[in-house]
Design a protein around this motif. Structure first.
Motif, PDB file in Angstrom:
ATOM      1  N   LEU A  35       0.894  -8.754   4.629  1.00 43.24           N
ATOM      2  CA  LEU A  35      -0.385  -8.218   5.104  1.00 43.24           C
ATOM      3  C   LEU A  35      -1.320  -7.928   3.934  1.00 43.24           C
ATOM      4  O   LEU A  35      -0.884  -7.518   2.860  1.00 43.24           O
ATOM      5  N   GLU A  36      -2.612  -8.123   4.145  1.00 44.04           N
ATOM      6  CA  GLU A  36      -3.593  -7.887   3.096  1.00 44.04           C
ATOM      7  C   GLU A  36      -3.959  -6.406   3.018  1.00 44.04           C
ATOM      8  O   GLU A  36      -3.892  -5.679   4.010  1.00 44.04           O
ATOM      9  N   ALA A  37      -4.390  -5.984   1.818  1.00 43.43           N
ATOM     10  CA  ALA A  37      -4.774  -4.582   1.605  1.00 43.43           C
ATOM     11  C   ALA A  37      -5.951  -4.180   2.479  1.00 43.43           C
ATOM     12  O   ALA A  37      -6.133  -2.999   2.790  1.00 43.43           O
ATOM     13  N   ALA A  38      -6.755  -5.155   2.900  1.00 44.41           N
ATOM     14  CA  ALA A  38      -7.939  -4.869   3.710  1.00 44.41           C
ATOM     15  C   ALA A  38      -7.632  -4.778   5.208  1.00 44.41           C
ATOM     16  O   ALA A  38      -8.547  -4.833   6.023  1.00 44.41           O
ATOM     17  N   LEU A  39      -6.366  -4.638   5.565  1.00 40.79           N
ATOM     18  CA  LEU A  39      -6.012  -4.495   6.981  1.00 40.79           C
ATOM     19  C   LEU A  39      -6.867  -3.391   7.605  1.00 40.79           C
ATOM     20  O   LEU A  39      -6.923  -2.274   7.073  1.00 40.79           O
ATOM     21  N   PRO A  40      -7.540  -3.665   8.730  1.00 37.10           N
ATOM     22  CA  PRO A  40      -8.514  -2.704   9.265  1.00 37.10           C
ATOM     23  C   PRO A  40      -7.931  -1.544  10.055  1.00 37.10           C
ATOM     24  O   PRO A  40      -8.686  -0.755  10.629  1.00 37.10           O
ATOM     25  N   VAL A  41      -6.608  -1.415  10.080  1.00 38.90           N
ATOM     26  CA  VAL A  41      -5.965  -0.326  10.826  1.00 38.90           C
ATOM     27  C   VAL A  41      -4.855   0.285   9.978  1.00 38.90           C
ATOM     28  O   VAL A  41      -4.359  -0.341   9.044  1.00 38.90           O
ATOM     29  N   PRO A  42      -4.440   1.508  10.297  1.00 40.79           N
ATOM     30  CA  PRO A  42      -3.259   2.083   9.641  1.00 40.79           C
ATOM     31  C   PRO A  42      -1.981   1.520  10.229  1.00 40.79           C
ATOM     32  O   PRO A  42      -1.965   0.998  11.347  1.00 40.79           O
ATOM     33  N   ILE A  43      -0.896   1.632   9.460  1.00 42.62           N
ATOM     34  CA  ILE A  43       0.430   1.245   9.919  1.00 42.62           C
ATOM     35  C   ILE A  43       1.309   2.491   9.917  1.00 42.62           C
ATOM     36  O   ILE A  43       1.391   3.192   8.906  1.00 42.62           O
ATOM     37  N   LEU A  44       1.935   2.779  11.036  1.00 44.33           N
ATOM     38  CA  LEU A  44       2.801   3.955  11.169  1.00 44.33           C
ATOM     39  C   LEU A  44       4.231   3.478  11.353  1.00 44.33           C
ATOM     40  O   LEU A  44       4.509   2.665  12.237  1.00 44.33           O
ATOM     41  N   VAL A  45       5.126   3.971  10.507  1.00 44.94           N
ATOM     42  CA  VAL A  45       6.487   3.442  10.457  1.00 44.94           C
ATOM     43  C   VAL A  45       7.525   4.520  10.763  1.00 44.94           C
ATOM     44  O   VAL A  45       7.505   5.604  10.163  1.00 44.94           O
ATOM     45  N   ALA A  46       8.430   4.200  11.677  1.00 47.86           N
ATOM     46  CA  ALA A  46       9.612   5.025  11.916  1.00 47.86           C
ATOM     47  C   ALA A  46      10.823   4.222  11.467  1.00 47.86           C
ATOM     48  O   ALA A  46      11.298   3.343  12.184  1.00 47.86           O
ATOM     49  N   GLN A  47      11.275   4.474  10.254  1.00 46.76           N
ATOM     50  CA  GLN A  47      12.471   3.850   9.696  1.00 46.76           C
ATOM     51  C   GLN A  47      13.549   4.921   9.633  1.00 46.76           C
ATOM     52  O   GLN A  47      13.332   5.994   9.069  1.00 46.76           O
ATOM     53  N   HIS A  48      14.699   4.655  10.222  1.00 44.17           N
ATOM     54  CA  HIS A  48      15.778   5.638  10.177  1.00 44.17           C
ATOM     55  C   HIS A  48      16.180   5.873   8.725  1.00 44.17           C
ATOM     56  O   HIS A  48      16.518   4.931   8.010  1.00 44.17           O
ATOM     57  N   LEU A  49      16.134   7.125   8.280  1.00 39.44           N
ATOM     58  CA  LEU A  49      16.416   7.491   6.892  1.00 39.44           C
ATOM     59  C   LEU A  49      17.534   8.525   6.826  1.00 39.44           C
ATOM     60  O   LEU A  49      17.719   9.317   7.754  1.00 39.44           O
ATOM     61  N   ASN A  50      18.233   8.533   5.722  1.00 39.85           N
ATOM     62  CA  ASN A  50      19.292   9.508   5.487  1.00 39.85           C
ATOM     63  C   ASN A  50      18.657  10.863   5.152  1.00 39.85           C
ATOM     64  O   ASN A  50      17.969  10.995   4.143  1.00 39.85           O
ATOM     65  N   ARG A  51      18.911  11.861   5.976  1.00 44.04           N
ATOM     66  CA  ARG A  51      18.282  13.169   5.761  1.00 44.04           C
ATOM     67  C   ARG A  51      18.946  13.950   4.635  1.00 44.04           C
ATOM     68  O   ARG A  51      18.430  14.972   4.188  1.00 44.04           O
ATOM     69  N   ALA A  52      20.108  13.476   4.165  1.00 48.23           N
ATOM     70  CA  ALA A  52      20.879  14.238   3.179  1.00 48.23           C
ATOM     71  C   ALA A  52      20.394  14.022   1.747  1.00 48.23           C
ATOM     72  O   ALA A  52      20.824  14.725   0.846  1.00 48.23           O
ATOM     73  N   ARG A  63       6.294  -1.740  -4.083  1.00 51.36           N
ATOM     74  CA  ARG A  63       6.458  -2.908  -4.943  1.00 51.36           C
ATOM     75  C   ARG A  63       6.313  -4.212  -4.168  1.00 51.36           C
ATOM     76  O   ARG A  63       6.169  -5.278  -4.763  1.00 51.36           O
ATOM     77  N   SER A  64       6.343  -4.132  -2.833  1.00 45.41           N
ATOM     78  CA  SER A  64       6.328  -5.336  -1.996  1.00 45.41           C
ATOM     79  C   SER A  64       4.978  -5.647  -1.380  1.00 45.41           C
ATOM     80  O   SER A  64       4.778  -6.746  -0.858  1.00 45.41           O
ATOM     81  N   THR A  65       4.048  -4.693  -1.411  1.00 38.19           N
ATOM     82  CA  THR A  65       2.811  -4.855  -0.642  1.00 38.19           C
ATOM     83  C   THR A  65       1.589  -4.350  -1.396  1.00 38.19           C
ATOM     84  O   THR A  65       1.691  -3.435  -2.223  1.00 38.19           O
ATOM     85  N   ALA A  66       0.441  -4.926  -1.063  1.00 34.49           N
ATOM     86  CA  ALA A  66      -0.834  -4.464  -1.615  1.00 34.49           C
ATOM     87  C   ALA A  66      -1.379  -3.268  -0.833  1.00 34.49           C
ATOM     88  O   ALA A  66      -2.323  -2.609  -1.273  1.00 34.49           O
ATOM     89  N   LEU A  67      -0.787  -2.982   0.310  1.00 31.60           N
ATOM     90  CA  LEU A  67      -1.193  -1.818   1.098  1.00 31.60           C
ATOM     91  C   LEU A  67      -0.776  -0.530   0.393  1.00 31.60           C
ATOM     92  O   LEU A  67       0.185  -0.507  -0.371  1.00 31.60           O
ATOM     93  N   THR A  68      -1.484   0.553   0.658  1.00 34.41           N
ATOM     94  CA  THR A  68      -1.087   1.869   0.166  1.00 34.41           C
ATOM     95  C   THR A  68       0.068   2.378   1.021  1.00 34.41           C
ATOM     96  O   THR A  68       0.001   2.332   2.251  1.00 34.41           O
ATOM     97  N   VAL A  69       1.133   2.851   0.390  1.00 33.17           N
ATOM     98  CA  VAL A  69       2.303   3.347   1.116  1.00 33.17           C
ATOM     99  C   VAL A  69       2.538   4.802   0.764  1.00 33.17           C
ATOM    100  O   VAL A  69       2.514   5.181  -0.407  1.00 33.17           O
ATOM    101  N   LYS A  70       2.760   5.642   1.768  1.00 22.80           N
ATOM    102  CA  LYS A  70       2.994   7.068   1.518  1.00 22.80           C
ATOM    103  C   LYS A  70       3.844   7.658   2.633  1.00 22.80           C
ATOM    104  O   LYS A  70       3.944   7.095   3.717  1.00 22.80           O
ATOM    105  N   PRO A  80      -7.285   3.149   7.486  1.00 22.61           N
ATOM    106  CA  PRO A  80      -6.980   1.708   7.455  1.00 22.61           C
ATOM    107  C   PRO A  80      -6.349   1.304   6.128  1.00 22.61           C
ATOM    108  O   PRO A  80      -6.612   1.908   5.085  1.00 22.61           O
ATOM    109  N   GLY A  81      -5.499   0.285   6.185  1.00 24.50           N
ATOM    110  CA  GLY A  81      -4.899  -0.237   4.974  1.00 24.50           C
ATOM    111  C   GLY A  81      -3.851   0.654   4.352  1.00 24.50           C
ATOM    112  O   GLY A  81      -3.452   0.450   3.207  1.00 24.50           O
ATOM    113  N   THR A  82      -3.390   1.653   5.089  1.00 20.06           N
ATOM    114  CA  THR A  82      -2.400   2.594   4.574  1.00 20.06           C
ATOM    115  C   THR A  82      -1.180   2.607   5.488  1.00 20.06           C
ATOM    116  O   THR A  82      -1.299   2.585   6.712  1.00 20.06           O
ATOM    117  N   VAL A  83      -0.004   2.640   4.860  1.00 25.94           N
ATOM    118  CA  VAL A  83       1.265   2.679   5.584  1.00 25.94           C
ATOM    119  C   VAL A  83       1.801   4.110   5.534  1.00 25.94           C
ATOM    120  O   VAL A  83       2.003   4.657   4.449  1.00 25.94           O
TER     121      VAL A  83
END
Length: 200
Positions: A35-52, A63-70, A80-83
């Motif tokens: 996906l390009e950094a100029a994606l006109p919408v936000p991306i919301l991710v639910a990835q199962h993560l280890n809480r410990a 390291r994999s994308t031009a999008l902002t990840v946080k 927009p353009g943020t994960v």
């Protein structure tokens, strides 16, 4: 009758939602990298993560994308353009005003964060402006969320279970009968890009 603002929201894409679990970090990297950094919408991710332990998912995906990840923060407005990644041990959901909120409500499908609360809450807010994606994972999380997205007029893309590292989640999503596209992982980002080129 809807207000002009509500009509405007319904005439454009509003968010991409992604559900992933086992094998998901690599899957997310592939999808987001397409996906390009100029994606006109936000991306919301639910990835199962280890809480410990502290998660390194932001550094890995950045390291994999031009999008902002946080990691998502309670009360922020998605841009927009943020994960936005659901933090460990928190469900990521959306309020009626479009802001994000984090909760420690009960686990869903034995997971927190889980995809179903995210998909259900975002579908209620954004309706047909939602694109919901279910990637690799070993349980059924996301299936109920897929039904919610379709019930509100949104679009659903699922990774082909036959190509997923773990087929449980995509297979359960396909089993709902509420899926618009079943695609190989590398074809999902191009499909999202094409969808963004016309109204929902």
């Amino acid at each position: 009758m809807q207000s002009g603002q509500e009509e405007d929201v319904q005439d454009r894409w509003s968010a991409v939602l992604i559900a992933s679990s086992a094998g998901g970090i690599q899957g997310l990297g592939t999808l987001l990298g397409g996906l390009e950094a100029a994606l006109p919408v936000p991306i919301l991710v639910a990835q199962h993560l280890n809480r410990a332990r502290e998660t390194r998912i932001v550094n890995i995906l950045s390291r994999s994308t031009a999008l902002t990840v946080k990691l998502a923060e309670d009360g922020e407005e998605p841009a927009p353009g943020t994960v936005y990644i659901a933090p460990p041990d928190r469900h990521l959901c959306m309020r009626a005003d479009g802001s994000l909120f984090l909760t420690r409500e009960e686990r869903v499908n034995y997971a927190r964060p889980a995809a179903d609360p995210l998909f259900e809450s975002a579908a209620q807010v954004y309706g047909k402006g939602v694109i919901g994606c279910v990637l690799t994972g070993s349980d059924s999380d996301g299936a109920r969320g897929v039904e919610a997205v379709k019930a509100h007029g949104g679009t659903v893309i699922v990774q082909d279970p036959g190509t997923a590292e773990f087929h449980g989640m995509p297979k359960a999503a396909v089993g709902t009968g509420q899926v618009d596209f079943v695609l190989a992982l590398t074809d999902i980002a191009p499909a999202i890009t094409r969808l963004m080129q016309s109204p929902p």
